[in-house]
Design a protein around this motif. Structure first.
Motif, PDB file in Angstrom:
ATOM      1  N   GLU A 173      25.447   5.380 -18.250  1.00 52.08           N
ATOM      2  CA  GLU A 173      26.140   4.235 -18.847  1.00 52.08           C
ATOM      3  C   GLU A 173      25.705   2.955 -18.369  1.00 52.08           C
ATOM      4  OE1 GLU A 173      30.920   2.668 -18.748  1.00 52.08           O
ATOM      5  OE2 GLU A 173      30.259   4.720 -18.147  1.00 52.08           O
ATOM      6  N   ARG A 174      25.327   2.890 -16.969  1.00 47.29           N
ATOM      7  CA  ARG A 174      24.755   1.828 -16.355  1.00 47.29           C
ATOM      8  C   ARG A 174      23.584   1.248 -17.194  1.00 47.29           C
ATOM      9  NH1 ARG A 174      22.941   1.927 -10.026  1.00 47.29           N
ATOM     10  NH2 ARG A 174      21.024   0.755 -10.128  1.00 47.29           N
ATOM     11  N   LEU A 175      22.484   2.235 -17.750  1.00 47.23           N
ATOM     12  CA  LEU A 175      21.288   1.905 -18.413  1.00 47.23           C
ATOM     13  C   LEU A 175      21.432   1.891 -19.545  1.00 47.23           C
ATOM     14  CD1 LEU A 175      19.306   4.537 -16.600  1.00 47.23           C
ATOM     15  CD2 LEU A 175      19.152   2.089 -16.500  1.00 47.23           C
ATOM     16  N   GLY A 176      22.737   1.823 -20.322  1.00 49.41           N
ATOM     17  CA  GLY A 176      23.009   1.586 -21.766  1.00 49.41           C
ATOM     18  C   GLY A 176      22.254   2.616 -22.397  1.00 49.41           C
ATOM     19  N   MET A 177      22.094   3.907 -22.241  1.00 51.82           N
ATOM     20  CA  MET A 177      21.607   5.182 -22.801  1.00 51.82           C
ATOM     21  C   MET A 177      22.205   6.447 -22.672  1.00 51.82           C
ATOM     22  SD  MET A 177      18.468   5.970 -20.111  1.00 51.82           S
ATOM     23  CE  MET A 177      17.773   7.128 -21.081  1.00 51.82           C
TER      24      MET A 177
END
Length: 277
Positions: free
Chosen positions: A26-30
């Motif tokens: 989620e933090r990496l947007g993936m």
């Protein structure tokens, strides 16, 4: 093994800091599955297990803990390189790091002239970090026990140590004090708190702090605070510092200008002293 890519380091740092693949994804947007595959592929390429995984938890191995520190350092170095490179678009422009509550005299003169010259000033307590991460090109600092590896320095001047005590403090009437004298006060802090000078003065006025500052800072105290010379402490050496491998003509010119300004100030001070004798 082929050279690792920065995105692989980003992936690993996110997982290592979150210790949860879902939160890291989620933090990496993936999505989580490709992140999990990327970490597994990284471990295979390196031939080292970086993470211990179970159905309930994710934990760093000893090797993973080492790689986390190295990855952060490499990513920080890359970010610093980008910041410095971008500033080359304006070769005559510099960013200088200064501690909050910068003393008057030479230091304040430098800051004022620096800003007038179209440069930027960053106020921070971690001057060395500002230099190493590329936030600043040059910094005004006190030379002491800090690790200056990778930095060049140019001495500017010295500041005599002064104790700050409340105006009604028993030591306020002394012409000189020692560290042992100051140590008798329960509020004595040998290391000046990492806050701005205004807050330091406020704490002293309220009777919550007794500490030592340089003579430049002592010039800026309020009437409710006494500044008393400390006889058994050495003067503080003030210097400019900048990264060894990132010297620029603007840095060299500023260092030369600062040294010339200090030489003029010293000459003026000597002249006033001779006139008053």
């Amino acid at each position: 093994m082929d050279r690792l890519e920065t995105r692989e380091l980003d992936y690993f740092v996110a997982v290592a800091e979150e210790l949860h693949f879902g939160k890291a994804a989620e933090r990496l947007g993936m999505a989580q599955p490709p992140l999990s595959r990327a970490i597994s592929r990284l471990e295979r390429r390196m031939g080292v297990r970086l993470l211990e995984r179970t159905s309930r938890r994710v934990a760093l191995t000893d090797a993973g803990a080492v790689f986390l520190g190295e990855s952060r350092r490499l990513l920080d170095s890359l970010d610093a390189a980008v910041r410095r490179t971008r500033r080359m678009e304006q070769p005559g422009r510099l960013v200088m790091a200064v501690r909050p509550g910068t003393a008057s005299g030479l230091i304040a003169d430098l800051v004022r002239s620096f800003e007038v010259g179209g440069h930027d000033v960053v106020f921070t307590h971690d001057l060395l970090a500002a230099l190493r991460d590329g936030t600043a090109d040059i910094a005004l600092l006190c030379l002491g026990s800090d690790d200056l590896t990778g930095l060049r320095t140019a001495d500017l001047t010295e500041e005599a140590p002064f104790a700050l005590v409340p105006r009604d403090h028993p030591l306020a009437r002394r012409t000189m004090v020692t560290v042992a004298d100051l140590g008798q006060d329960a509020n004595f802090a040998p290391e000046c708190p990492p806050v701005g000078l205004d807050e330091i003065v406020d704490r002293v006025v309220l009777g919550r702090l007794v500490t030592v500052v340089g003579s430049g800072a002592a010039e800026r105290i309020s009437s409710e605070v006494a500044a008393v010379p400390v006889s058994d402490l050495l003067p503080t050496r003030l210097a400019l510092a900048w990264p060894e491998g990132a010297s620029r003509p603007a840095v060299t010119a500023f260092v030369r200008s600062a040294r010339a300004a200090e030489a003029r100030r010293a000459l003026d001070a000597n002249g006033r002293g001779a006139a008053g004798s």
